[in-house]
Write an enzyme that holds these catalytic residues in place. Structure first.
Site, PDB file in Angstrom:
ATOM      1  N   CYS B 241      59.837  24.284  63.412  1.00  0.00           N
ATOM      2  CA  CYS B 241      59.212  24.960  64.550  1.00  0.00           C
ATOM      3  C   CYS B 241      57.808  24.408  64.780  1.00  0.00           C
ATOM      4  CB  CYS B 241      59.151  26.451  64.221  1.00  0.00           C
ATOM      5  SG  CYS B 241      58.239  27.403  65.426  1.00  0.00           S
ATOM      6  N   ASN B 250      66.506  23.048  61.640  1.00  0.00           N
ATOM      7  CA  ASN B 250      67.948  23.289  61.665  1.00  0.00           C
ATOM      8  C   ASN B 250      68.466  23.300  60.224  1.00  0.00           C
ATOM      9  OD1 ASN B 250      69.305  22.644  64.618  1.00  0.00           O
ATOM     10  ND2 ASN B 250      67.377  21.544  64.337  1.00  0.00           N
TER      11      ASN B 250
END
Lengths: 301, 301
Positions: B241, B250
């Site tokens: 992020c 992920n």
């Protein structure tokens, strides 16, 4: 899902299993300050050190001093690793509520770690168990490499049960099953619990996972589905493998709390205080700890 | 356990979802070399880029060039993110087997991400879906924030189903449900799958987890117990992020393979080749990727 508990007890093993492989020595003063922080997180058991010969674990050479200086919270049970009668004597002098004895389900790992065969280890532990109980202390038996051994590979449930049975017979109050090298996947946890839970009550079983390959939270979730209510965890995910730099260590208390509280399972532990104690030891070690939740909280703060 | 599949399909989203937030621009040449490596790992679908306006995702501004230069392995389906008709036109020119359209289950997240309400988004996507299918392309619908939204908090299964139903009605072939902020725990996965699987066939459902708080592998394990057979993953755990430096991205293809292969579930993917492709992109990005298995393999090599 109907097996899932509504309350789970965590034992904080950061001060022992978390620090024992760290190259950087954390001063006695810092250890004491940190354990005192941990004592006020709401956790109900802390393994504060190891009374193994300091020659083998120099990082914890100050076990006696630490035990004498920490402020005891009456809501917390304090335990320590005890390999033999000499260790027990020191531990009792330093102050323990519980003693943890340990051995391996793998013959080779036991030999490398304790320098005894499994059969030679039982009487040594029994002497400690009996003596500890005479002093009114409860005893936890750690069985390591219950899924895989770095030397022997796969370990069968039968090998684990042989050690498990004997430790129960010799008087331990509960048993912690260790995925020492953090290699297990949930199907291995299921196979072992299928056998173990046929023979012993759930509330005497503790699961001890390392997150080396990122499987620990899934393994805990699987254990919860079996009704397991006790886990060993280390703050921040301390306890990386000395042979694999960058590898994760014990499953992080922070991540386990995220899971449990998210599932609506109570623990009595305050996330914020765990985060503060994580940042304290992270700063002392001078490196980022592997917990995902900790990294996220720090990054988004 | 009887629901668990014996084969699972992974879609490698590293080149798209993995790279899209990276500050460092990976050169077109390196992207092509890397995707060519991925094409030979045994993976059966690769999302190679996004045809969103490069103003919004500069890291993937070379989508068309990448699509034209990669060597197509006939065993692999190549897909790309397509926001609108202009994007579809470019994607078809660059070469795609499948188009991925996307929207959010959260009104606020959809507005922030696409600058349209959910109801305004449906006709835009329908136009793309119809046009893609006229070109003989399959279409995947991504629904993001299916568990929690960074702006709205908890998202109900009903909100997800509203979007899900409409996308199916408008012609998508399958739907990927995204835990966009990596906040879900297994009980949330169960609640959503309980509803979704009443209404749609398992093999049309893809789960897309981020490992922000370390829950992704447990969520995949939970999905496997529901019989889910398709997951989106990114090599090395790419895709952190941008607002939380150090946070995981992920779920890592490497860690998912460790889980699946450990469970005895086949994927057709070769671990060693995934590891090589991970190290390739890690070196290009000049930073350690978050995959636990990768860190362990590297450390113990």
């Amino acid at each position: 899902m109907e097996n899932r508990p509504d309350f789970v007890q965590l034992k904080e093993v950061g001060p022992r299993d978390g620090l024992q492989n760290e190259k950087k020595f954390i001063s006695t003063e810092d250890k004491v300050a940190w354990i005192d922080m941990l004592s006020n997180t709401g956790v109900t058991e802390i393994e504060y050190s190891s009374f193994v010969n300091p020659k083998w674990i120099p990082a914890l050479a100050d076990a006696k001093e630490v035990g004498k200086r920490i402020k005891r919270n009456p809501s917390v049970r304090y335990s320590a690793l005890v390999p033999n009668m000499k260790g027990l004597e020191n531990a009792i002098e330093a102050g323990i509520d519980r003693a943890s004895v340990f051995m391996s389900a793998s013959e080779t790992h036991n030999m490398k770690n304790i320098n005894k065969t499994i059969d030679q280890t039982f009487p040594v532990l029994k002497e400690v168990i009996v003596a500890a109980k005479e002093e009114g202390k409860k005893v936890t038996g750690y069985v390591s490499t219950v899924f895989d051994c770095p030397y022997e590979g796969s370990i069968s449930p039968e090998q684990v049960i042989r050690v498990f049975d004997r430790l129960i017979e010799d008087g331990v109050d509960d048993i912690s099953l260790g995925d020492t090298i953090g290699s297990a996947v949930p199907s291995q946890v299921e196979s072992l619990l299928d056998e173990i839970l046929k023979r012993f009550p759930k509330d005497k079983i503790i699961l001890h996972f390392h997150d080396t390959r990122g499987m620990a939270i899934a393994n805990i979730m699987t254990s919860l589905n079996y009704g397991i209510t006790r886990f060993d965890t280390a703050i921040g995910g301390l306890g990386g493998c000395p042979y694999a730099p960058g590898a994760a260590g014990n499953v992080a208390t922070n991540d386990v709390l995220y899971l449990l509280h998210g599932l609506g399972i109570k623990t009595g532990i305050q996330d914020k205080k765990i985060q503060e104690a994580s940042i304290f030891i992270q700063n002392k070690l001078g490196k980022k700890l592997p917990s995902r939740s900790l990294a996220f909280m720090e990054g988004s703060a």
